[in-house]
Motif scaffolding. Structure first.
Motif, short mmCIF file in Angstrom:
data_model
loop_
_atom_site.label_atom_id
_atom_site.label_comp_id
_atom_site.label_asym_id
_atom_site.label_seq_id
_atom_site.Cartn_x
_atom_site.Cartn_y
_atom_site.Cartn_z
N PHE A 49 0.84 -1.22 0.01
CA PHE A 49 0.08 -0.07 -0.12
C PHE A 49 0.94 1.17 0.08
O PHE A 49 1.98 1.27 0.61
CB PHE A 49 -0.84 -0.06 1.22
CG PHE A 49 -1.63 1.13 1.39
CD1 PHE A 49 -3.06 1.32 1.09
CD2 PHE A 49 -1.18 2.26 2.40
CE1 PHE A 49 -3.81 2.56 1.11
CE2 PHE A 49 -2.02 3.31 2.79
CZ PHE A 49 -3.27 3.35 2.02
N ALA A 50 0.60 2.19 -0.88
CA ALA A 50 1.22 3.33 -0.85
C ALA A 50 0.29 4.48 -1.35
O ALA A 50 -0.22 4.65 -2.21
CB ALA A 50 2.63 3.24 -1.83
N VAL A 51 0.44 5.59 -0.55
CA VAL A 51 -0.54 6.78 -0.56
C VAL A 51 0.10 8.01 -0.19
O VAL A 51 0.74 8.16 0.91
CB VAL A 51 -1.94 6.62 0.05
CG1 VAL A 51 -2.85 7.99 -0.04
CG2 VAL A 51 -2.79 5.43 -0.36
N SER B 21 15.95 24.25 -14.29
CA SER B 21 16.05 22.73 -14.61
C SER B 21 16.02 22.03 -13.23
O SER B 21 16.45 20.83 -13.20
CB SER B 21 17.03 22.45 -15.18
OG SER B 21 18.46 22.97 -14.59
N ASN B 22 15.57 22.59 -12.22
CA ASN B 22 15.53 21.87 -10.87
C ASN B 22 14.07 21.96 -10.25
O ASN B 22 13.54 22.84 -10.25
CB ASN B 22 16.42 22.57 -9.74
CG ASN B 22 17.89 22.51 -10.39
OD1 ASN B 22 18.40 21.39 -10.22
ND2 ASN B 22 18.53 23.57 -10.61
N GLY B 23 13.55 20.87 -9.53
CA GLY B 23 12.60 20.92 -9.13
C GLY B 23 12.53 20.01 -7.58
O GLY B 23 13.16 19.25 -7.32
N VAL B 24 11.69 20.69 -6.57
CA VAL B 24 11.56 19.82 -5.38
C VAL B 24 10.17 19.62 -5.20
O VAL B 24 9.19 20.39 -5.30
CB VAL B 24 12.18 20.71 -4.17
CG1 VAL B 24 12.30 20.35 -2.95
CG2 VAL B 24 13.64 21.18 -4.43
N VAL B 25 9.86 18.25 -4.75
CA VAL B 25 8.72 17.78 -4.18
C VAL B 25 8.75 17.49 -2.83
O VAL B 25 9.54 16.75 -2.57
CB VAL B 25 8.20 16.77 -5.08
CG1 VAL B 25 6.76 16.16 -4.46
CG2 VAL B 25 8.02 17.04 -6.41
N THR B 26 7.89 18.06 -1.90
CA THR B 26 7.56 17.44 -0.36
C THR B 26 6.37 16.92 -0.32
O THR B 26 5.30 17.25 -1.08
CB THR B 26 8.06 18.64 0.44
OG1 THR B 26 7.09 19.78 0.21
CG2 THR B 26 9.35 19.12 0.36
N GLY B 27 6.34 16.05 0.64
CA GLY B 27 5.17 15.58 1.00
C GLY B 27 5.22 14.27 1.82
O GLY B 27 6.20 14.20 2.75
N ILE B 28 3.95 13.52 2.08
CA ILE B 28 3.92 12.77 3.20
C ILE B 28 3.53 11.20 2.09
O ILE B 28 2.54 11.40 1.46
CB ILE B 28 3.12 12.59 4.26
CG1 ILE B 28 3.50 13.57 4.97
CG2 ILE B 28 2.72 11.28 4.92
CD1 ILE B 28 2.23 14.15 5.99
N ASN B 29 4.48 10.16 2.46
CA ASN B 29 4.05 8.94 1.86
C ASN B 29 3.66 7.86 2.98
O ASN B 29 4.49 7.43 3.84
CB ASN B 29 5.29 8.25 0.89
CG ASN B 29 5.04 7.25 0.03
OD1 ASN B 29 3.74 6.96 -0.27
ND2 ASN B 29 5.76 6.71 -0.60
N HIS B 30 2.57 7.39 2.94
CA HIS B 30 2.04 6.32 4.03
C HIS B 30 2.15 5.08 3.26
O HIS B 30 1.50 4.81 2.29
CB HIS B 30 0.54 6.54 4.19
CG HIS B 30 0.20 5.49 5.24
ND1 HIS B 30 -0.99 5.54 5.57
CD2 HIS B 30 0.81 4.65 5.86
CE1 HIS B 30 -1.26 4.50 6.61
NE2 HIS B 30 -0.17 3.75 6.80
N VAL B 31 3.05 4.25 3.71
CA VAL B 31 3.27 2.75 3.02
C VAL B 31 3.31 1.79 4.24
O VAL B 31 3.40 1.90 5.37
CB VAL B 31 4.66 2.47 2.47
CG1 VAL B 31 4.79 3.77 1.24
CG2 VAL B 31 5.81 3.08 3.61
N THR B 32 2.68 0.48 3.71
CA THR B 32 2.68 -0.60 4.45
C THR B 32 3.10 -1.70 3.48
O THR B 32 3.22 -1.60 2.14
CB THR B 32 1.17 -0.93 4.89
OG1 THR B 32 0.26 -1.38 3.75
CG2 THR B 32 0.51 0.01 5.62
N GLY B 33 3.66 -2.77 4.08
CA GLY B 33 4.21 -4.09 3.38
C GLY B 33 5.25 -4.95 4.29
O GLY B 33 4.64 -4.96 5.54
N LYS B 34 5.77 -5.67 3.68
CA LYS B 34 6.85 -6.64 4.59
C LYS B 34 8.15 -6.48 4.27
O LYS B 34 8.45 -6.09 2.89
CB LYS B 34 6.23 -7.91 4.12
CG LYS B 34 4.69 -8.36 4.59
CD LYS B 34 4.67 -9.98 4.49
CE LYS B 34 3.27 -10.38 4.79
NZ LYS B 34 2.67 -9.48 6.00
#
Length: 168
Positions: free
Chosen positions: A107-109, A120-133
């Motif tokens: 799972f990844a949201v 020619s530069n970009g920055v993305v910030t955020g939160i990634n909620h991940v589940t797995g093994k």
């Protein structure tokens, strides 16, 4: 009696031996007529660099979920660097891809995304909620606040650096 279809187009082709990806957005208007649905209007336009980077973030999650490591090979810059959200360890492109292969993401949201582009530069910030093994089969559920840095080379956006921090 009317319908609207919107979608994103991602077209990747080889130009002069280099891979080029173009991103556009399209809108189609349809009307229901006696013999079925008919397209009555189309519109499309290229995406801004900021919108492309936000789509790339989603593609990154999709690639991780599908275990599509070819996406990483194509999209990480050769001089990529990553900082692990779990250990703080620095990794190269090859090391980061090898590490990703050790577990299974289920799972990844993404949320709280923000993008900035200058030249020619970009920055993305955020939160990634991940589940797995993990590689030992133990389940995990993490929220990671991240900063991803992109660089545009030869007309193509590439992941240049990533850093994540586990948050509660």
């Amino acid at each position: 009696n009317t319908a609207t279809i919107t979608h994103r187009n991602v077209v990747t082709e080889s130009v002069d031996g280099k891979e080029r990806t173009a991103y556009t957005r399209s809108v189609h208007m349809l009307e229901k007529r006696s013999d079925g649905w008919k397209v009555v209007s189309n519109a499309g336009h290229p995406l801004t660099d900021g919108a492309i980077l936000l789509y790339m973030e989603r593609e990154w999650n999709d690639a991780d979920l599908k275990r599509d490591y070819a996406w990483h090979e194509r999209t990480y810059a050769d001089d990529f660097s990553g900082i692990s959200s779990r250990t703080g360890a620095l990794s190269t492109k090859a090391e980061d891809i090898a590490s990703a292969k050790k577990g299974t993401l289920e799972f990844a949201v993404l949320s709280d995304l923000d993008v900035r582009v200058e030249g020619s530069n970009g920055v993305v910030t955020g939160i990634n909620h991940v589940t797995g093994k993990d590689d030992k089969g133990a389940s995990f559920d993490r929220k990671i606040r991240f900063t991803d840095t992109f660089v545009k080379r030869d007309g193509r956006w590439m992941v240049w650096a990533t850093q994540g921090t586990d948050i509660k």
